[in-house]
Design a protein around this motif. Structure first.
Motif, PDB file in Angstrom:
ATOM      1  N   MET A   1       0.837  -1.189   0.000  1.00  0.00           N
ATOM      2  CA  MET A   1       0.000   0.000   0.000  1.00  0.00           C
ATOM      3  C   MET A   1       0.874   1.242   0.000  1.00  0.00           C
ATOM      4  SD  MET A   1      -2.838   1.181   2.805  1.00  0.00           S
ATOM      5  CE  MET A   1      -3.587   2.812   2.722  1.00  0.00           C
ATOM      6  N   LEU A   2       0.613   2.165  -0.934  1.00  0.00           N
ATOM      7  CA  LEU A   2       1.358   3.414  -1.005  1.00  0.00           C
ATOM      8  C   LEU A   2       0.796   4.407  -0.003  1.00  0.00           C
ATOM      9  CD1 LEU A   2       1.708   3.828  -4.881  1.00  0.00           C
ATOM     10  CD2 LEU A   2       3.437   3.005  -3.271  1.00  0.00           C
ATOM     11  N   VAL A   3       1.670   5.154   0.660  1.00  0.00           N
ATOM     12  CA  VAL A   3       1.239   6.176   1.611  1.00  0.00           C
ATOM     13  C   VAL A   3       1.929   7.484   1.250  1.00  0.00           C
ATOM     14  CG1 VAL A   3       0.853   4.510   3.463  1.00  0.00           C
ATOM     15  CG2 VAL A   3       3.087   5.595   3.251  1.00  0.00           C
ATOM     16  N   SER A   4       1.283   8.581   1.598  1.00  0.00           N
ATOM     17  CA  SER A   4       1.877   9.887   1.332  1.00  0.00           C
ATOM     18  C   SER A   4       3.052  10.123   2.275  1.00  0.00           C
ATOM     19  CB  SER A   4       0.828  10.988   1.514  1.00  0.00           C
ATOM     20  OG  SER A   4       0.357  11.003   2.853  1.00  0.00           O
ATOM     21  N   GLU A   5       4.041  10.867   1.789  1.00  0.00           N
ATOM     22  CA  GLU A   5       5.210  11.212   2.588  1.00  0.00           C
ATOM     23  C   GLU A   5       5.505  12.688   2.400  1.00  0.00           C
ATOM     24  OE1 GLU A   5       8.514   8.609   1.848  1.00  0.00           O
ATOM     25  OE2 GLU A   5       7.278   6.790   1.912  1.00  0.00           O
ATOM     26  N   ARG A   6       5.695  13.397   3.518  1.00  0.00           N
ATOM     27  CA  ARG A   6       5.923  14.835   3.469  1.00  0.00           C
ATOM     28  C   ARG A   6       7.047  15.194   4.440  1.00  0.00           C
ATOM     29  NH1 ARG A   6       1.027  13.299   3.992  1.00  0.00           N
ATOM     30  NH2 ARG A   6       0.978  13.654   6.253  1.00  0.00           N
ATOM     31  N   ILE A   7       7.943  16.056   4.019  1.00  0.00           N
ATOM     32  CA  ILE A   7       9.033  16.535   4.868  1.00  0.00           C
ATOM     33  C   ILE A   7       8.650  17.901   5.419  1.00  0.00           C
ATOM     34  CG2 ILE A   7      11.443  17.302   4.911  1.00  0.00           C
ATOM     35  CD1 ILE A   7      12.044  15.210   2.792  1.00  0.00           C
ATOM     36  N   GLY A   8       8.887  18.093   6.706  1.00  0.00           N
ATOM     37  CA  GLY A   8       8.583  19.373   7.344  1.00  0.00           C
ATOM     38  C   GLY A   8       9.693  19.794   8.290  1.00  0.00           C
ATOM     39  N   GLN A   9       9.546  20.985   8.836  1.00  0.00           N
ATOM     40  CA  GLN A   9      10.518  21.497   9.786  1.00  0.00           C
ATOM     41  C   GLN A   9       9.817  22.396  10.797  1.00  0.00           C
ATOM     42  OE1 GLN A   9      13.400  23.962   7.760  1.00  0.00           O
ATOM     43  NE2 GLN A   9      11.929  25.550   7.278  1.00  0.00           N
ATOM     44  N   PHE A  10      10.435  22.565  11.950  1.00  0.00           N
ATOM     45  CA  PHE A  10       9.974  23.535  12.933  1.00  0.00           C
ATOM     46  C   PHE A  10      11.186  23.980  13.737  1.00  0.00           C
ATOM     47  CE2 PHE A  10       9.989  19.511  15.059  1.00  0.00           C
ATOM     48  CZ  PHE A  10      10.174  19.747  16.420  1.00  0.00           C
ATOM     49  N   PHE A  11      10.979  24.970  14.602  1.00  0.00           N
ATOM     50  CA  PHE A  11      12.097  25.553  15.341  1.00  0.00           C
ATOM     51  C   PHE A  11      11.836  25.468  16.838  1.00  0.00           C
ATOM     52  CE2 PHE A  11      12.212  27.337  11.148  1.00  0.00           C
ATOM     53  CZ  PHE A  11      13.557  27.438  10.850  1.00  0.00           C
ATOM     54  N   VAL A  12      12.909  25.240  17.586  1.00  0.00           N
ATOM     55  CA  VAL A  12      12.834  25.227  19.043  1.00  0.00           C
ATOM     56  C   VAL A  12      13.785  26.281  19.591  1.00  0.00           C
ATOM     57  CG1 VAL A  12      12.143  22.811  19.234  1.00  0.00           C
ATOM     58  CG2 VAL A  12      14.585  23.383  19.156  1.00  0.00           C
ATOM     59  N   GLU A  13      13.390  26.863  20.711  1.00  0.00           N
ATOM     60  CA  GLU A  13      14.233  27.851  21.374  1.00  0.00           C
ATOM     61  C   GLU A  13      15.219  27.129  22.288  1.00  0.00           C
ATOM     62  OE1 GLU A  13      14.258  31.041  20.782  1.00  0.00           O
ATOM     63  OE2 GLU A  13      12.498  31.069  19.455  1.00  0.00           O
ATOM     64  N   THR A  14      16.505  27.428  22.116  1.00  0.00           N
ATOM     65  CA  THR A  14      17.547  26.875  22.982  1.00  0.00           C
ATOM     66  C   THR A  14      18.429  28.009  23.480  1.00  0.00           C
ATOM     67  OG1 THR A  14      19.166  26.540  21.203  1.00  0.00           O
ATOM     68  CG2 THR A  14      17.548  24.780  21.570  1.00  0.00           C
ATOM     69  N   ASP A  15      19.387  27.664  24.334  1.00  0.00           N
ATOM     70  CA  ASP A  15      20.299  28.682  24.850  1.00  0.00           C
ATOM     71  C   ASP A  15      21.147  29.293  23.752  1.00  0.00           C
ATOM     72  OD1 ASP A  15      19.335  28.292  27.373  1.00  0.00           O
ATOM     73  OD2 ASP A  15      20.936  26.917  27.991  1.00  0.00           O
ATOM     74  N   SER A  16      21.266  28.608  22.610  1.00  0.00           N
ATOM     75  CA  SER A  16      22.056  29.141  21.501  1.00  0.00           C
ATOM     76  C   SER A  16      21.206  29.951  20.522  1.00  0.00           C
ATOM     77  CB  SER A  16      22.731  27.991  20.743  1.00  0.00           C
ATOM     78  OG  SER A  16      21.765  27.179  20.096  1.00  0.00           O
ATOM     79  N   GLY A  17      19.899  30.030  20.769  1.00  0.00           N
ATOM     80  CA  GLY A  17      19.008  30.759  19.862  1.00  0.00           C
ATOM     81  C   GLY A  17      17.865  29.869  19.398  1.00  0.00           C
ATOM     82  N   ARG A  18      17.582  29.917  18.105  1.00  0.00           N
ATOM     83  CA  ARG A  18      16.535  29.081  17.526  1.00  0.00           C
ATOM     84  C   ARG A  18      17.191  28.013  16.677  1.00  0.00           C
ATOM     85  NH1 ARG A  18      12.948  31.282  13.918  1.00  0.00           N
ATOM     86  NH2 ARG A  18      11.111  30.187  14.717  1.00  0.00           N
ATOM     87  N   ASP A  19      16.875  26.759  16.957  1.00  0.00           N
ATOM     88  CA  ASP A  19      17.448  25.651  16.207  1.00  0.00           C
ATOM     89  C   ASP A  19      16.352  24.953  15.411  1.00  0.00           C
ATOM     90  OD1 ASP A  19      20.229  25.729  16.937  1.00  0.00           O
ATOM     91  OD2 ASP A  19      19.609  25.123  18.944  1.00  0.00           O
ATOM     92  N   ARG A  20      16.724  24.542  14.205  1.00  0.00           N
ATOM     93  CA  ARG A  20      15.773  23.925  13.278  1.00  0.00           C
ATOM     94  C   ARG A  20      15.796  22.412  13.410  1.00  0.00           C
ATOM     95  NH1 ARG A  20      15.323  21.664   8.110  1.00  0.00           N
ATOM     96  NH2 ARG A  20      17.556  21.232   8.225  1.00  0.00           N
ATOM     97  N   LEU A  21      14.615  21.804  13.467  1.00  0.00           N
ATOM     98  CA  LEU A  21      14.475  20.357  13.484  1.00  0.00           C
ATOM     99  C   LEU A  21      13.663  19.922  12.266  1.00  0.00           C
ATOM    100  CD1 LEU A  21      13.623  19.710  17.255  1.00  0.00           C
ATOM    101  CD2 LEU A  21      15.860  19.729  16.155  1.00  0.00           C
ATOM    102  N   GLU A  22      14.068  18.816  11.669  1.00  0.00           N
ATOM    103  CA  GLU A  22      13.397  18.329  10.459  1.00  0.00           C
ATOM    104  C   GLU A  22      12.736  16.980  10.748  1.00  0.00           C
ATOM    105  OE1 GLU A  22      15.242  19.145   6.551  1.00  0.00           O
ATOM    106  OE2 GLU A  22      15.064  16.979   6.210  1.00  0.00           O
ATOM    107  N   TYR A  23      11.608  16.732  10.078  1.00  0.00           N
ATOM    108  CA  TYR A  23      10.865  15.497  10.288  1.00  0.00           C
ATOM    109  C   TYR A  23      10.223  15.065   8.974  1.00  0.00           C
ATOM    110  CZ  TYR A  23       6.787  18.626  10.383  1.00  0.00           C
ATOM    111  OH  TYR A  23       5.843  19.571  10.057  1.00  0.00           O
ATOM    112  N   THR A  24       9.751  13.830   8.947  1.00  0.00           N
ATOM    113  CA  THR A  24       9.003  13.297   7.806  1.00  0.00           C
ATOM    114  C   THR A  24       7.694  12.710   8.308  1.00  0.00           C
ATOM    115  OG1 THR A  24      11.051  12.756   6.629  1.00  0.00           O
ATOM    116  CG2 THR A  24       9.029  11.716   5.842  1.00  0.00           C
ATOM    117  N   GLU A  25       6.607  13.035   7.624  1.00  0.00           N
ATOM    118  CA  GLU A  25       5.288  12.476   7.931  1.00  0.00           C
ATOM    119  C   GLU A  25       4.955  11.381   6.929  1.00  0.00           C
ATOM    120  OE1 GLU A  25       1.810  14.983   9.030  1.00  0.00           O
ATOM    121  OE2 GLU A  25       3.189  16.623   8.529  1.00  0.00           O
ATOM    122  N   TYR A  26       4.341  10.324   7.416  1.00  0.00           N
ATOM    123  CA  TYR A  26       3.879   9.214   6.586  1.00  0.00           C
ATOM    124  C   TYR A  26       2.399   8.989   6.882  1.00  0.00           C
ATOM    125  CZ  TYR A  26       8.910   8.177   6.332  1.00  0.00           C
ATOM    126  OH  TYR A  26      10.274   8.244   6.165  1.00  0.00           O
ATOM    127  N   GLY A  27       1.561   9.012   5.847  1.00  0.00           N
ATOM    128  CA  GLY A  27       0.145   8.772   6.041  1.00  0.00           C
ATOM    129  C   GLY A  27      -0.569   9.994   6.587  1.00  0.00           C
TER     130      GLY A  27
END
Length: 284
Positions: A1-27
């Motif tokens: 079964m084929l499922v949709s796949e999407r790449i996304g990103q968001f940012f978190v606040e850390t002591d060094s500033g704003r850091d980017r995190l990347e993820y992939t969604e399936y389904g």
């Protein structure tokens, strides 16, 4: 079964500033599952499992924690800890608008999943814990990651040399798990040293008392003949968690080489977590 796949990103606040995190969604849908990688490995290691779970109707997200994969890699050891990783998972759920999720992972990912269950128990629908690293893994962990920390701090040219050799290899022409190994070798000395330092000298997992207080259902998978992830740790964790099921893998590579049985265990467990919640809602 084929499922949709999407790449996304968001940012978190850390002591060094704003850091980017990347993820992939399936389904898609509201039956969320978050999968977390092993130490120094990319989120792509869970691509086969994510696709298998999504094909069963689950909405799966794989995340590169800070310092891993395609997420930012700051060089400050204070930014790396199990608690910080758990906060990043909660931030991911907030970003996705997911009230709850089944949280799971391998090795480091299993320990982070436990931290999420302690930090934000209301957000955890269930836990899938493969190869947790607890009391019985101390000596092997020192032997495995101590040399990496030494090389990153005092012999950075060795880390750069490995990266220069492995990065040009096209991932599409090598077997999947060879590609994951190549991705794992794609490290930068300062970030590698910071990540290993922060993880190695911080809190590895919630205390036994905290683990016994986790109420979420859990599927714990242990491997035989795995010194860094002793089966004794997995069995001990399954005994500590009030609502845990222990599954013993047939070998250290079963879930990578012959994944059908364990994929079925994971999908049945995750679907059961969400069906149980829906039954409670239907019953008022």
């Amino acid at each position: 079964m084929l499922v949709s796949e999407r790449i996304g990103q968001f940012f978190v606040e850390t002591d060094s500033g704003r850091d980017r995190l990347e993820y992939t969604e399936y389904g898609s849908g509201d039956a969320w599952v978050v999968l977390l990688h092993g130490q120094l490995m990319p989120r792509r290691m869970h691509q086969p499992l994510a696709r298998a779970l999504a094909a069963e109707g689950l909405h799966v997200v794989t995340l590169d924690l800070l310092g891993h994969g395609r997420s930012d890699r700051p060089a400050d050891p204070l930014l790396y800890s199990m608690t910080a990783f758990a906060e990043q998972v909660v931030a991911l759920l907030d970003h996705l608008g997911a009230p709850q999720a089944v949280i799971g992972g391998t090795s480091l990912g299993a320990n982070v999943s436990l931290e999420v269950a302690v930090l934000a128990p209301a957000r955890v629908r269930g836990l899938i814990l493969e190869m947790p690293v607890l009391n019985n893994a101390l000596e092997a962990g020192i032997l495995a990651f101590g040399p990496l920390l030494f090389a990153a701090r005092f012999l950075p040219f060795t880390v750069n040399a490995v990266r220069r050799l492995t990065r040009p290899v096209p991932r599409g022409i090598v077997p999947f798990w060879v590609g994951i190994g190549l991705d794992t070798c794609d490290q930068r000395p300062a970030a590698l040293g910071a990540a290993v330092h922060g993880i190695f000298f911080g809190r590895i997992a919630p205390s036994a008392k905290e683990r016994r207080g986790i109420r979420a259902p859990a599927l714990v998978v242990g491997h035989p003949a795995d010194p860094i992830h002793p089966a004794a740790d997995a069995a001990m964790l399954a005994d500590e968690l009030p609502h845990a099921t222990f599954v013993k893998a047939r070998s250290i590579v079963e879930w990578r080489s012959r994944p059908e049985r364990l994929n079925h265990e994971a999908s049945t467990f995750a679907l059961g977590c969400w069906k149980a919640q829906r039954r409670r809602r239907a019953g008022g």
